[in-house]
Design an enzyme around this catalytic site. Structure first.
Site, PDB file in Angstrom:
ATOM      1  N   GLY A 145      33.134  46.891  34.595  1.00 58.31           N
ATOM      2  CA  GLY A 145      32.894  46.018  35.738  1.00 58.31           C
ATOM      3  C   GLY A 145      31.471  46.129  36.247  1.00 58.31           C
ATOM      4  O   GLY A 145      31.203  45.941  37.433  1.00 58.31           O
ATOM      5  N   GLY A 187      12.376  50.817  34.018  1.00 59.21           N
ATOM      6  CA  GLY A 187      12.113  52.048  33.285  1.00 59.21           C
ATOM      7  C   GLY A 187      13.334  52.847  32.918  1.00 59.21           C
ATOM      8  O   GLY A 187      13.218  53.942  32.361  1.00 59.21           O
ATOM      9  N   VAL A 229      38.545  44.556  29.515  1.00 65.91           N
ATOM     10  CA  VAL A 229      39.205  45.861  29.510  1.00 65.91           C
ATOM     11  C   VAL A 229      40.693  45.770  29.199  1.00 65.91           C
ATOM     12  O   VAL A 229      41.325  46.792  28.913  1.00 65.91           O
ATOM     13  CB  VAL A 229      38.988  46.606  30.851  1.00 65.91           C
ATOM     14  CG1 VAL A 229      37.517  46.907  31.066  1.00 65.91           C
ATOM     15  CG2 VAL A 229      39.584  45.840  32.023  1.00 65.91           C
ATOM     16  N   SER A 243      41.763  51.886  45.410  1.00 67.80           N
ATOM     17  CA  SER A 243      41.622  51.024  46.587  1.00 67.80           C
ATOM     18  C   SER A 243      42.335  51.654  47.768  1.00 67.80           C
ATOM     19  O   SER A 243      43.377  52.300  47.606  1.00 67.80           O
ATOM     20  CB  SER A 243      42.216  49.643  46.320  1.00 67.80           C
ATOM     21  OG  SER A 243      42.251  48.872  47.517  1.00 67.80           O
ATOM     22  N   TYR A 293      48.531  43.934  43.662  1.00 69.68           N
ATOM     23  CA  TYR A 293      47.258  44.668  43.637  1.00 69.68           C
ATOM     24  C   TYR A 293      47.471  46.108  44.097  1.00 69.68           C
ATOM     25  O   TYR A 293      46.982  47.066  43.480  1.00 69.68           O
ATOM     26  CB  TYR A 293      46.262  43.947  44.534  1.00 69.68           C
ATOM     27  CG  TYR A 293      44.911  44.601  44.649  1.00 69.68           C
ATOM     28  CD1 TYR A 293      43.969  44.484  43.632  1.00 69.68           C
ATOM     29  CD2 TYR A 293      44.560  45.342  45.788  1.00 69.68           C
ATOM     30  CE1 TYR A 293      42.719  45.076  43.740  1.00 69.68           C
ATOM     31  CE2 TYR A 293      43.321  45.925  45.904  1.00 69.68           C
ATOM     32  CZ  TYR A 293      42.400  45.792  44.878  1.00 69.68           C
ATOM     33  OH  TYR A 293      41.161  46.398  44.993  1.00 69.68           O
ATOM     34  N   ALA A 351      49.231  48.256  41.466  1.00 71.95           N
ATOM     35  CA  ALA A 351      48.355  48.634  40.358  1.00 71.95           C
ATOM     36  C   ALA A 351      47.397  49.739  40.768  1.00 71.95           C
ATOM     37  O   ALA A 351      47.192  50.720  40.037  1.00 71.95           O
ATOM     38  CB  ALA A 351      47.582  47.411  39.874  1.00 71.95           C
ATOM     39  N   ILE A 411      33.943  47.383  51.882  1.00 71.70           N
ATOM     40  CA  ILE A 411      32.688  47.315  51.134  1.00 71.70           C
ATOM     41  C   ILE A 411      32.304  45.850  50.944  1.00 71.70           C
ATOM     42  O   ILE A 411      33.127  45.035  50.495  1.00 71.70           O
ATOM     43  CB  ILE A 411      32.806  48.004  49.757  1.00 71.70           C
ATOM     44  CG1 ILE A 411      33.337  49.433  49.915  1.00 71.70           C
ATOM     45  CG2 ILE A 411      31.457  47.995  49.057  1.00 71.70           C
ATOM     46  CD1 ILE A 411      32.471  50.362  50.722  1.00 71.70           C
TER      47      ILE A 411
END
Length: 257
Positions: free
Chosen positions: A19, A60, A70, A148, A161, A164, A194
């Site tokens: 990801g 660099g 995935v 999460s 969700y 999982a 976030i």
């Protein structure tokens, strides 16, 4: 942490980040590269992965891109073999690839359920199982899964969700116990609050409140960034974290304690 800064002298270890083309995954890739690690950027968005790897190279750092779904074990194995051919054995894995979904529980179709389980849980299984033999052979390794806060507190309208990501937490703990004696640590970071492209899409679709509303619910008073997650990953991948395994390191501004 400034991911765009010139690379510091680092351990030159090989890191695989799934990801990695955007959001938290991109921040994680850029942070590891800025500290001297060699980074493999895996993402289903191959062009995005190339963009991130090219950006690292322009500053660099050292990075390669792998277009990888995935959920496809063959594609994961192909990417892992490419990393080994270019960089050598895999020493650190961060599983940041994820997919969010919203629906009342009674309206979750079997197809939607299976898709979220496939990306968020089976994808972690495929990637860890493909990469961990290198760590076993070396007697040293670091695995950091991204789960999460939904798995910690439950999120209505996101049961697929949540299920999982909760399984990822449980998997992390099982792996930690299984491989501790092999010199491998396995920890999970469950982010909350976030600011990412995925959260902004969810806001645009009406599933999440805007940032100002979300920030008021966070004790520190503001949202976090991908750099906050990256800093936690760097620590867990370091020698300093060698006595930490099987842990849930919440990066959430105090919203889950």
């Amino acid at each position: 942490m400034n991911p765009s800064a010139a690379p510091d002298a680092g351990p030159d270890r090989v890191v695989v980040v799934t990801g990695g083309a955007s959001g938290m995954g991109q921040s994680i890739c850029e942070a590891f590269a800025a500290h001297g690690y060699r980074v493999a950027v895996l993402d289903i968005d191959g062009a995005g992965a190339e963009r991130v790897a090219d950006g690292i190279g322009a500053r660099g750092g050292t990075a390669i891109a792998c277009a990888t779904d995935v959920t496809d074990r063959g594609a994961v194995d192909e990417a892992v073999n490419k990393v080994r051919a270019e960089f050598g054995a895999i020493e650190i894995l961060v599983t940041s690839a994820g997919l969010v979904g919203f629906a009342p529980f009674t309206e979750i179709s079997p197809q939607a359920w299976n898709r979220l389980i496939d990306v968020n849980l089976n994808g972690v299984f495929h990637c860890v199982q493909a990469a961990i033999p290198d760590m076993i052979a070396a007697g040293w390794g670091r695995v950091v899964t991204i789960s999460s806060s939904s798995a910690q507190r439950g999120s209505p309208g996101m049961v697929h969700y949540t299920a999982a990501k909760g399984a990822v937490v449980a998997m992390t703990k099982g792996l930690a116990r299984e491989y501790a004696a092999a010199g491998i640590t396995v920890n999970t970071i469950p982010p909350s609050g976030i600011d990412t492209p995925m959260s902004r899409r969810s806001q645009a679709e009406g599933h999440l409140p805007d940032n100002s509303v979300m920030a008021r619910a966070i004790p520190v008073g503001h949202l976090g960034t991908g750099a906050d997650i990256a800093a936690a990953c760097l620590f867990l991948a370091s020698e300093d974290a060698g006595y930490i395994t099987g842990q849930v390191l919440g990066v959430n501004g105090g919203s889950v304690i």
